[in-house]
Motif scaffolding. Structure first.
Motif, PDB file in Angstrom:
ATOM      1  N   HIS A  85      -4.392   2.905  -3.935  1.00 10.92           N
ATOM      2  CA  HIS A  85      -3.091   2.236  -3.901  1.00 10.92           C
ATOM      3  C   HIS A  85      -2.045   3.227  -3.408  1.00 10.92           C
ATOM      4  O   HIS A  85      -1.898   4.322  -3.965  1.00 10.92           O
ATOM      5  CB  HIS A  85      -2.739   1.740  -5.315  1.00 10.92           C
ATOM      6  N   LEU A  86      -1.337   2.854  -2.356  1.00 13.84           N
ATOM      7  CA  LEU A  86      -0.334   3.728  -1.754  1.00 13.84           C
ATOM      8  C   LEU A  86       1.003   3.009  -1.644  1.00 13.84           C
ATOM      9  O   LEU A  86       1.046   1.823  -1.327  1.00 13.84           O
ATOM     10  CB  LEU A  86      -0.769   4.170  -0.345  1.00 13.84           C
ATOM     11  N   ARG A  87       2.077   3.744  -1.879  1.00 16.32           N
ATOM     12  CA  ARG A  87       3.400   3.198  -1.588  1.00 16.32           C
ATOM     13  C   ARG A  87       3.637   3.245  -0.080  1.00 16.32           C
ATOM     14  O   ARG A  87       3.127   4.138   0.606  1.00 16.32           O
ATOM     15  CB  ARG A  87       4.489   4.010  -2.293  1.00 16.32           C
ATOM     16  N   VAL A  88       4.416   2.307   0.431  1.00 11.66           N
ATOM     17  CA  VAL A  88       4.792   2.362   1.846  1.00 11.66           C
ATOM     18  C   VAL A  88       5.676   3.583   2.038  1.00 11.66           C
ATOM     19  O   VAL A  88       6.707   3.722   1.372  1.00 11.66           O
ATOM     20  CB  VAL A  88       5.531   1.079   2.278  1.00 11.66           C
ATOM     21  N   PRO A  89       5.286   4.526   2.906  1.00 11.99           N
ATOM     22  CA  PRO A  89       6.017   5.795   3.003  1.00 11.99           C
ATOM     23  C   PRO A  89       7.404   5.619   3.592  1.00 11.99           C
ATOM     24  O   PRO A  89       7.620   4.805   4.493  1.00 11.99           O
ATOM     25  CB  PRO A  89       5.132   6.649   3.919  1.00 11.99           C
ATOM     26  N   ALA A  90       8.338   6.410   3.072  1.00 12.71           N
ATOM     27  CA  ALA A  90       9.719   6.354   3.555  1.00 12.71           C
ATOM     28  C   ALA A  90      10.024   7.440   4.567  1.00 12.71           C
ATOM     29  O   ALA A  90      11.048   7.392   5.236  1.00 12.71           O
ATOM     30  CB  ALA A  90      10.683   6.470   2.372  1.00 12.71           C
ATOM     31  N   ASP A  91       9.134   8.445   4.683  1.00 17.12           N
ATOM     32  CA  ASP A  91       9.420   9.566   5.580  1.00 17.12           C
ATOM     33  C   ASP A  91       8.117  10.225   5.998  1.00 17.12           C
ATOM     34  O   ASP A  91       7.028   9.865   5.532  1.00 17.12           O
ATOM     35  CB  ASP A  91      10.347  10.583   4.906  1.00 17.12           C
ATOM     36  N   ALA A  92       8.228  11.217   6.885  1.00 16.63           N
ATOM     37  CA  ALA A  92       7.045  11.904   7.400  1.00 16.63           C
ATOM     38  C   ALA A  92       6.316  12.669   6.305  1.00 16.63           C
ATOM     39  O   ALA A  92       5.091  12.773   6.324  1.00 16.63           O
ATOM     40  CB  ALA A  92       7.442  12.847   8.531  1.00 16.63           C
ATOM     41  N   GLY A  93       7.062  13.215   5.344  1.00 15.11           N
ATOM     42  CA  GLY A  93       6.421  13.942   4.259  1.00 15.11           C
ATOM     43  C   GLY A  93       5.458  13.063   3.473  1.00 15.11           C
ATOM     44  O   GLY A  93       4.345  13.479   3.139  1.00 15.11           O
ATOM     45  N   SER A  94       5.867  11.819   3.199  1.00 13.51           N
ATOM     46  CA  SER A  94       4.991  10.891   2.479  1.00 13.51           C
ATOM     47  C   SER A  94       3.780  10.513   3.325  1.00 13.51           C
ATOM     48  O   SER A  94       2.662  10.387   2.809  1.00 13.51           O
ATOM     49  CB  SER A  94       5.769   9.626   2.109  1.00 13.51           C
ATOM     50  N   VAL A 116      -4.654  -0.457  -0.661  1.00 14.66           N
ATOM     51  CA  VAL A 116      -3.683  -1.465  -1.104  1.00 14.66           C
ATOM     52  C   VAL A 116      -2.293  -0.863  -0.981  1.00 14.66           C
ATOM     53  O   VAL A 116      -2.005   0.185  -1.576  1.00 14.66           O
ATOM     54  CB  VAL A 116      -3.954  -1.889  -2.559  1.00 14.66           C
ATOM     55  N   LEU A 117      -1.429  -1.513  -0.213  1.00 15.00           N
ATOM     56  CA  LEU A 117      -0.061  -1.033  -0.061  1.00 15.00           C
ATOM     57  C   LEU A 117       0.807  -1.570  -1.188  1.00 15.00           C
ATOM     58  O   LEU A 117       0.759  -2.766  -1.507  1.00 15.00           O
ATOM     59  CB  LEU A 117       0.503  -1.455   1.288  1.00 15.00           C
ATOM     60  N   ALA A 162      -0.297  -6.242   0.440  1.00 14.36           N
ATOM     61  CA  ALA A 162       0.509  -6.453  -0.768  1.00 14.36           C
ATOM     62  C   ALA A 162      -0.353  -6.227  -1.995  1.00 14.36           C
ATOM     63  O   ALA A 162      -1.541  -6.556  -2.007  1.00 14.36           O
ATOM     64  CB  ALA A 162       1.104  -7.860  -0.795  1.00 14.36           C
ATOM     65  N   ASP A 163       0.237  -5.668  -3.039  1.00 13.16           N
ATOM     66  CA  ASP A 163      -0.455  -5.415  -4.297  1.00 13.16           C
ATOM     67  C   ASP A 163      -0.256  -6.622  -5.206  1.00 13.16           C
ATOM     68  O   ASP A 163       0.510  -6.579  -6.167  1.00 13.16           O
ATOM     69  CB  ASP A 163       0.097  -4.135  -4.940  1.00 13.16           C
ATOM     70  N   ASP A 176     -16.021   1.752  -7.905  1.00 16.63           N
ATOM     71  CA  ASP A 176     -16.418   2.886  -8.738  1.00 16.63           C
ATOM     72  C   ASP A 176     -15.200   3.622  -9.289  1.00 16.63           C
ATOM     73  O   ASP A 176     -15.278   4.260 -10.335  1.00 16.63           O
ATOM     74  CB  ASP A 176     -17.276   3.859  -7.927  1.00 16.63           C
ATOM     75  N   ALA A 177     -14.077   3.549  -8.549  1.00 12.18           N
ATOM     76  CA  ALA A 177     -12.853   4.223  -8.997  1.00 12.18           C
ATOM     77  C   ALA A 177     -11.667   3.650  -8.245  1.00 12.18           C
ATOM     78  O   ALA A 177     -11.808   3.143  -7.124  1.00 12.18           O
ATOM     79  CB  ALA A 177     -12.938   5.731  -8.774  1.00 12.18           C
ATOM     80  N   VAL A 178     -10.501   3.726  -8.885  1.00 18.09           N
ATOM     81  CA  VAL A 178      -9.241   3.319  -8.267  1.00 18.09           C
ATOM     82  C   VAL A 178      -8.317   4.526  -8.276  1.00 18.09           C
ATOM     83  O   VAL A 178      -8.134   5.175  -9.310  1.00 18.09           O
ATOM     84  CB  VAL A 178      -8.598   2.143  -9.024  1.00 18.09           C
ATOM     85  N   PHE A 179      -7.736   4.836  -7.132  1.00 21.76           N
ATOM     86  CA  PHE A 179      -6.809   5.948  -6.989  1.00 21.76           C
ATOM     87  C   PHE A 179      -5.423   5.369  -6.718  1.00 21.76           C
ATOM     88  O   PHE A 179      -5.290   4.448  -5.905  1.00 21.76           O
ATOM     89  CB  PHE A 179      -7.226   6.857  -5.828  1.00 21.76           C
ATOM     90  N   THR A 180      -4.395   5.892  -7.372  1.00 24.13           N
ATOM     91  CA  THR A 180      -3.084   5.278  -7.222  1.00 24.13           C
ATOM     92  C   THR A 180      -1.950   6.288  -7.316  1.00 24.13           C
ATOM     93  O   THR A 180      -2.047   7.291  -8.037  1.00 24.13           O
ATOM     94  CB  THR A 180      -2.877   4.179  -8.284  1.00 24.13           C
ATOM     95  N   GLU A 181      -0.874   6.002  -6.586  1.00 23.92           N
ATOM     96  CA  GLU A 181       0.371   6.754  -6.724  1.00 23.92           C
ATOM     97  C   GLU A 181       1.235   6.185  -7.848  1.00 23.92           C
ATOM     98  O   GLU A 181       2.169   6.830  -8.295  1.00 23.92           O
ATOM     99  CB  GLU A 181       1.167   6.694  -5.410  1.00 23.92           C
ATOM    100  N   ASP A 182       0.922   4.966  -8.281  1.00 25.95           N
ATOM    101  CA  ASP A 182       1.728   4.279  -9.296  1.00 25.95           C
ATOM    102  C   ASP A 182       0.815   3.747 -10.394  1.00 25.95           C
ATOM    103  O   ASP A 182       0.177   2.703 -10.227  1.00 25.95           O
ATOM    104  CB  ASP A 182       2.507   3.129  -8.650  1.00 25.95           C
TER     105      ASP A 182
END
Length: 376
Positions: A85-94, A116-117, A162-163, A176-182
């Motif tokens: 699960h990833l947030r929609v990035p706001a900048d190049a760093g993200s 998943v965005l 969409a999530d 097997d696993a879920v990875f998330t920023e949130d």
């Protein structure tokens, strides 16, 4: 779990059995998929897989391919299916952080990866926001490039725009696993309810004392410098090199000094196809000609790199280091060493690495080696 050696026998080219035998490519692909299933869910770094004979030819592997061939990636698969699960990035760093997350997962996941965005589901009669659609398109290209680089081209990748709660339960069912920023995202909540492991994505970071300028998408005015540096092998001077050099020259003040460290022969002994790397003088000449064509007013210093960091760790006159995004975190060691020597920290001017699978000197040398064998 106790095997030391496993032989998978595939149909050969015996004319008597050719009519009944499946196509060699199908057999070879099936054997690889079985091996991947056997490896899923466990660490198997010690297992060595060798592709020989008709299977090698069916998979399109050249005679000079390493004996582990296309199965090298199978050794590191410890997940069959994963959701990220990833947030929609706001900048190049993200975006650069996401590149790092996805590179790790493409190297770990053997069967399918769902991205998943973290965007709200659109109304039934509306399309997702433009920035979500744009990033979805970008993600498919990024994933394909990472799959090529990891030699994991059979990975089944899907990007969900969409999530949504209704979708989340279905996605995590066989994961097997879920990875998330949130951790509070619907897909993470669904995973916990289903008893699926949830792993937080924690971005690798540089020290907050280090100023980082993302040159692809700067936030605010871009600084300029009187003394800056970058380093690399610069073999073949492909477009990745040219981008980095161009960005360095773009942030150089009039009359500035740019130091370019070019990797010496001693550090290149373990490079793939090292015998095809051009001599140091030739590589330096290519850098010099390119830089002088763009910025003849910038003083260019070309030095041979005999160590990892060159003169940057102790020289106080340097103000900035220009680097590619995949080396950002490791380069923080330079500022740590500078602090130990009592000199000021460098700014990091970072260019996002893209096209890593083919925009590399290793790819160029491998292609040259294959062309050479084909012509002999």
């Amino acid at each position: 779990g106790t095997w030391h050696r496993l032989l998978v026998s595939l149909p050969g080219s015996n004319p008597a059995s050719a009519a009944m035998a499946p196509a060699p490519a199908a057999c070879a692909a099936f054997a690889l998929s079985v091996l991947q299933v056997l490896l899923m869910g466990r660490r198997a770094a010690a297992l060595r897989v060798t592709v020989v004979g008709v299977a090698r030819r069916a998979l399109g592997l050249s005679a000079a391919t390493e004996s582990t061939g296309a199965c090298e990636a199978a050794q590191r698969f410890d997940l069959g299916r994963a959701v990220v699960h990833l947030r929609v990035p706001a900048d190049a760093g993200s975006r650069i952080q996401h590149d790092g997350y996805l590179a790790l997962l493409v190297g770990r996941v053997g069967h399918s990866l769902d991205v998943v965005l973290g965007a709200s589901a659109p109304a039934p009669d509306a399309a997702p926001p433009a920035e979500v659609l744009a990033y979805t398109s970008e993600l498919y290209l990024t994933l394909w490039d990472l799959m090529l680089e990891a030699r994991n081209v059979r990975l089944n990748c899907t990007v969900h725009v969409a999530d949504a709660v209704a979708v989340a339960a279905e996605l995590v069912r066989d994961a097997d696993a879920v990875f998330t920023e949130d951790p509070a995202a619907p897909v993470a909540e669904a995973a916990r309810a289903a008893g699926v492991a949830v792993e937080p994505l924690e971005p690798p970071t540089t020290s907050p004392k280090t100023r980082v300028v993302f040159i692809d998408d700067p936030q605010g005015p871009v600084p300029t410098y009187s003394k800056l540096a970058l380093g690399g092998t610069f073999d073949g001077l492909h477009n990745g090199h040219r981008k980095l050099l161009t960005m360095a020259l773009a942030v150089a003040k009039p009359g500035a000094t740019l130091t370019v460290g070019v990797t010496g022969a001693e550090m290149l002994r373990n490079k793939k196809h090292a015998e095809l790397i051009a001599p140091l003088a030739h590589r330096m000449s290519g850098v010099r000609d390119f830089c002088k064509r763009l910025r003849p007013d910038v003083e260019l210093e070309l030095v041979e790199l005999r160590g990892k960091f060159g003169p940057l760790c102790t020289a106080p006159e340097y103000e900035a280091l220009v680097l590619s995004s995949e080396t950002l975190v490791g380069s923080e060691r330079i500022n740590e060493l500078r602090a130990e020597h009592g000199v000021g920290r460098l700014d990091f001017v970072v260019a996002r690495r893209q096209g890593a699978a083919t925009l590399s000197s290793t790819f160029v040398r491998r292609s040259a080696a294959e062309d050479s064998r084909g012509g002999s």
